[in-house]
Structures are given as C-alpha cells and as structure tokens.
Design a protein around this motif. Structure first.
Motif, PDB file in Angstrom:
ATOM      1  N   THR A  29     -23.048  10.092  27.435  1.00  0.00           N
ATOM      2  CA  THR A  29     -24.224   9.025  27.255  1.00  0.00           C
ATOM      3  C   THR A  29     -25.340   9.850  27.528  1.00  0.00           C
ATOM      4  OG1 THR A  29     -22.691   7.423  27.922  1.00  0.00           O
ATOM      5  CG2 THR A  29     -25.192   6.848  28.214  1.00  0.00           C
ATOM      6  N   LEU A  30     -26.330   9.632  26.616  1.00  0.00           N
ATOM      7  CA  LEU A  30     -27.777  10.056  26.718  1.00  0.00           C
ATOM      8  C   LEU A  30     -28.675   8.778  27.360  1.00  0.00           C
ATOM      9  CD1 LEU A  30     -28.112  12.455  23.994  1.00  0.00           C
ATOM     10  CD2 LEU A  30     -27.304  13.197  26.254  1.00  0.00           C
ATOM     11  N   ALA A  31     -29.611   8.985  28.393  1.00  0.00           N
ATOM     12  CA  ALA A  31     -30.322   7.837  28.674  1.00  0.00           C
ATOM     13  C   ALA A  31     -31.662   8.200  28.764  1.00  0.00           C
ATOM     14  CB  ALA A  31     -29.819   7.109  29.986  1.00  0.00           C
ATOM     15  N   CYS A  32     -32.552   7.403  28.358  1.00  0.00           N
ATOM     16  CA  CYS A  32     -34.273   7.788  28.193  1.00  0.00           C
ATOM     17  C   CYS A  32     -34.790   6.754  28.318  1.00  0.00           C
ATOM     18  CB  CYS A  32     -34.347   8.651  26.876  1.00  0.00           C
ATOM     19  SG  CYS A  32     -36.042   9.225  26.810  1.00  0.00           S
ATOM     20  N   ASP A  33     -36.024   6.456  28.689  1.00  0.00           N
ATOM     21  CA  ASP A  33     -37.039   5.188  28.789  1.00  0.00           C
ATOM     22  C   ASP A  33     -37.774   5.196  27.287  1.00  0.00           C
ATOM     23  OD1 ASP A  33     -36.459   4.495  31.093  1.00  0.00           O
ATOM     24  OD2 ASP A  33     -38.212   5.770  32.227  1.00  0.00           O
ATOM     25  N   ASP A  34     -37.815   6.345  26.531  1.00  0.00           N
ATOM     26  CA  ASP A  34     -38.476   6.661  25.261  1.00  0.00           C
ATOM     27  C   ASP A  34     -37.418   6.464  24.338  1.00  0.00           C
ATOM     28  OD1 ASP A  34     -40.054   7.332  22.995  1.00  0.00           O
ATOM     29  OD2 ASP A  34     -40.929   8.963  23.976  1.00  0.00           O
ATOM     30  N   VAL A  35     -37.392   5.400  23.312  1.00  0.00           N
ATOM     31  CA  VAL A  35     -36.314   5.433  22.119  1.00  0.00           C
ATOM     32  C   VAL A  35     -36.428   6.389  21.217  1.00  0.00           C
ATOM     33  CG1 VAL A  35     -35.544   3.702  20.428  1.00  0.00           C
ATOM     34  CG2 VAL A  35     -36.346   2.686  22.515  1.00  0.00           C
ATOM     35  N   THR A  36     -37.838   7.026  20.775  1.00  0.00           N
ATOM     36  CA  THR A  36     -37.967   7.915  19.953  1.00  0.00           C
ATOM     37  C   THR A  36     -37.662   9.246  20.467  1.00  0.00           C
ATOM     38  OG1 THR A  36     -40.119   6.844  19.021  1.00  0.00           O
ATOM     39  CG2 THR A  36     -39.756   9.219  18.579  1.00  0.00           C
ATOM     40  N   THR A 157     -31.668   1.031  15.517  1.00  0.00           N
ATOM     41  CA  THR A 157     -30.376   1.236  15.943  1.00  0.00           C
ATOM     42  C   THR A 157     -29.546   0.118  15.754  1.00  0.00           C
ATOM     43  OG1 THR A 157     -30.706   1.250  18.281  1.00  0.00           O
ATOM     44  CG2 THR A 157     -30.952   3.245  17.377  1.00  0.00           C
ATOM     45  N   GLY A 158     -28.166   0.357  15.391  1.00  0.00           N
ATOM     46  CA  GLY A 158     -27.300  -0.619  15.512  1.00  0.00           C
ATOM     47  C   GLY A 158     -26.990  -1.177  16.774  1.00  0.00           C
ATOM     48  N   ALA A 159     -27.185  -0.545  17.754  1.00  0.00           N
ATOM     49  CA  ALA A 159     -26.927  -1.276  18.969  1.00  0.00           C
ATOM     50  C   ALA A 159     -27.698  -0.402  20.006  1.00  0.00           C
ATOM     51  CB  ALA A 159     -25.394  -0.836  19.637  1.00  0.00           C
ATOM     52  N   VAL A 160     -28.424  -0.894  20.850  1.00  0.00           N
ATOM     53  CA  VAL A 160     -29.093  -0.641  22.052  1.00  0.00           C
ATOM     54  C   VAL A 160     -28.560  -1.131  23.399  1.00  0.00           C
ATOM     55  CG1 VAL A 160     -31.382  -0.785  23.202  1.00  0.00           C
ATOM     56  CG2 VAL A 160     -31.373  -0.899  20.609  1.00  0.00           C
ATOM     57  N   ASN A 161     -28.169   0.101  23.923  1.00  0.00           N
ATOM     58  CA  ASN A 161     -27.579  -0.153  25.279  1.00  0.00           C
ATOM     59  C   ASN A 161     -28.454  -0.080  26.693  1.00  0.00           C
ATOM     60  OD1 ASN A 161     -24.776  -0.313  23.806  1.00  0.00           O
ATOM     61  ND2 ASN A 161     -24.977   1.658  23.685  1.00  0.00           N
ATOM     62  N   LYS A 162     -28.433  -0.917  27.296  1.00  0.00           N
ATOM     63  CA  LYS A 162     -29.248  -0.709  28.639  1.00  0.00           C
ATOM     64  C   LYS A 162     -28.468   0.018  29.727  1.00  0.00           C
ATOM     65  CE  LYS A 162     -33.513  -2.385  27.759  1.00  0.00           C
ATOM     66  NZ  LYS A 162     -34.460  -1.656  27.914  1.00  0.00           N
ATOM     67  N   LEU A 163     -28.800   0.891  30.331  1.00  0.00           N
ATOM     68  CA  LEU A 163     -28.303   1.569  31.401  1.00  0.00           C
ATOM     69  C   LEU A 163     -29.295   1.990  32.430  1.00  0.00           C
ATOM     70  CD1 LEU A 163     -25.611   3.139  32.376  1.00  0.00           C
ATOM     71  CD2 LEU A 163     -26.638   5.249  31.191  1.00  0.00           C
ATOM     72  N   LEU A 164     -29.376   1.226  33.638  1.00  0.00           N
ATOM     73  CA  LEU A 164     -30.189   1.405  34.580  1.00  0.00           C
ATOM     74  C   LEU A 164     -31.702   1.415  34.058  1.00  0.00           C
ATOM     75  CD1 LEU A 164     -28.344   4.287  36.623  1.00  0.00           C
ATOM     76  CD2 LEU A 164     -28.357   1.844  37.247  1.00  0.00           C
ATOM     77  N   LEU A 165     -31.888   0.463  33.530  1.00  0.00           N
ATOM     78  CA  LEU A 165     -33.264   0.085  32.766  1.00  0.00           C
ATOM     79  C   LEU A 165     -33.840   1.232  31.692  1.00  0.00           C
ATOM     80  CD1 LEU A 165     -34.723  -1.362  36.094  1.00  0.00           C
ATOM     81  CD2 LEU A 165     -33.675  -2.607  34.253  1.00  0.00           C
ATOM     82  N   SER A 166     -33.049   2.100  31.177  1.00  0.00           N
ATOM     83  CA  SER A 166     -33.244   2.958  30.249  1.00  0.00           C
ATOM     84  C   SER A 166     -32.321   2.719  28.949  1.00  0.00           C
ATOM     85  CB  SER A 166     -32.467   4.211  30.982  1.00  0.00           C
ATOM     86  OG  SER A 166     -33.550   4.665  31.828  1.00  0.00           O
ATOM     87  N   VAL A 167     -32.799   2.963  27.843  1.00  0.00           N
ATOM     88  CA  VAL A 167     -32.265   2.925  26.693  1.00  0.00           C
ATOM     89  C   VAL A 167     -31.141   4.149  26.672  1.00  0.00           C
ATOM     90  CG1 VAL A 167     -32.332   2.866  24.235  1.00  0.00           C
ATOM     91  CG2 VAL A 167     -34.167   1.841  25.590  1.00  0.00           C
ATOM     92  N   SER A 168     -29.985   3.777  26.046  1.00  0.00           N
ATOM     93  CA  SER A 168     -29.081   4.851  26.081  1.00  0.00           C
ATOM     94  C   SER A 168     -28.390   4.972  24.650  1.00  0.00           C
ATOM     95  CB  SER A 168     -28.020   4.794  27.020  1.00  0.00           C
ATOM     96  OG  SER A 168     -27.114   3.413  26.860  1.00  0.00           O
ATOM     97  N   ALA A 169     -27.988   6.107  24.262  1.00  0.00           N
ATOM     98  CA  ALA A 169     -27.220   6.090  23.145  1.00  0.00           C
ATOM     99  C   ALA A 169     -25.718   6.841  23.478  1.00  0.00           C
ATOM    100  CB  ALA A 169     -27.880   7.121  22.140  1.00  0.00           C
ATOM    101  N   ARG A 170     -24.797   6.396  22.969  1.00  0.00           N
ATOM    102  CA  ARG A 170     -23.400   7.095  23.453  1.00  0.00           C
ATOM    103  C   ARG A 170     -22.804   7.657  22.201  1.00  0.00           C
ATOM    104  NH1 ARG A 170     -21.800   1.926  27.119  1.00  0.00           N
ATOM    105  NH2 ARG A 170     -23.189   2.286  28.617  1.00  0.00           N
TER     106      ARG A 170
END
Length: 178
Positions: A29-36, A157-170
C-alpha cells in the motif's frame, strides 16, 4: 541484510515478510496526500516490480483509470434556478445507468417478468453537448443540465481508498519459486 531489516528504514512503512512459499501473495500500500504524485509513484513501483525475476501477476488499483463524465454543479446557478443536488443526481443516474432495479417497469411474458431499463445510448454519453441538454427539475420547471453544471470528460481511479487521511493505492503481486 534481510528484507525485514531493510524495510525498517522506510518511514511509516508497514511490511510483513511471508514464508516465501510458491504463489504467495504480497500486498503493498502506497499512501500520499497528492493524488497525482501517488499515481506516478504507483505506476513506477508497478513497472519496477515487473522487472524482478520470480514475481508475476503484478496489479495495482491505481491502474484502474477510465474515462468518465464529470459533472461539477455550480451551487449559485443551481440555487437561483431551484435545482437540488438530488434532482441533479437522479437525472444523471437515470440517463447513464437507468432507474434502480426495484423501480424498473416490467415486461410481462407468459412465464416471467423481464425488467425494462431505459438509458442513454453509450455513443450519446460521449457527446457533452447532448449530456448538457438533459432536463433537470427546478423550482419553476425544467432547465438544461448545462445551465447549472460544468460538464467534461475526464478520468479518475476506479477506487480511492482513504488511509489515515491520505489517498492510497494498493497493489498485489505473486511470488513464484525458482
């Protein structure tokens, strides 16, 4: 140096190393506040993981980008014309997907009932001018969707997951034995 010791140096990383068995799945899981920035990092990680020998079936939720109609209501224009967000949502849902299954009219056949779903032709959905002409209920009658919202074609994205107030990609990959 083991993978576990190397991984401890990564800030905020939660990494569990498995038994290394054949066809074991590893989720990252990668998490970041910046979607781009997240999309770029996920794409780079996916490409780099594909280069390793013994790793296969690399997938990522960030790769689920597809074009979509994006409708951004203008709150001031909508309020002036008496258009609610509910009426905007209803007309867009009806035009693109059709009504809810339990509200669909039924065609009565001899042995069963078949639901009838009416919606816009997919080729018309790509015509933003046609989409902007959809009629939305306002306080003084119907108005064009385009008069209360900005309409564009974009992708998300097909799904946006919130992880500790950051956007994440799994992502997942399968480790194959030699």
């Amino acid at each position: 140096m083991t993978v576990e010791l190397s991984a401890r140096a990564i800030p905020a990383a939660r990494i569990a190393v498995g038994r290394g068995a054949n066809s074991e799945t590893l989720a990252i899981t990668l998490a970041c506040d910046d979607v781009t920035a997240l999309a770029i990092a996920a794409s780079q990680a996916e490409a780099q993981l594909r280069t390793f020998k013994g790793i296969g079936n690399v997938t990522s939720s960030a790769a689920l980008q597809r074009p979509e109609i994006q409708i951004h209501p203008d709150a001031a224009r909508a309020a002036a014309l008496g258009v609610t967000t509910d009426s905007l949502a209803d007309i867009v849902r009806l035009a693109t997907y059709g009504d809810y299954s339990n509200a669909l009219p039924k065609l009565n056949l001899s042995e069963r009932q078949t639901p009838v779903r009416v919606r816009m032709d997919p080729s018309v959905r790509e015509n933003l001018n046609a989409v902007s002409q959809l009629r939305v209920q306002g306080s003084n009658g119907t108005v064009n969707l385009g008069s209360v919202a900005d309409i564009s074609i974009g992708s998300a994205t097909g799904a946006v997951n919130k992880l500790l107030l950051s956007v994440s990609a799994r992502g997942k990959l399968i480790i194959r034995g030699e």
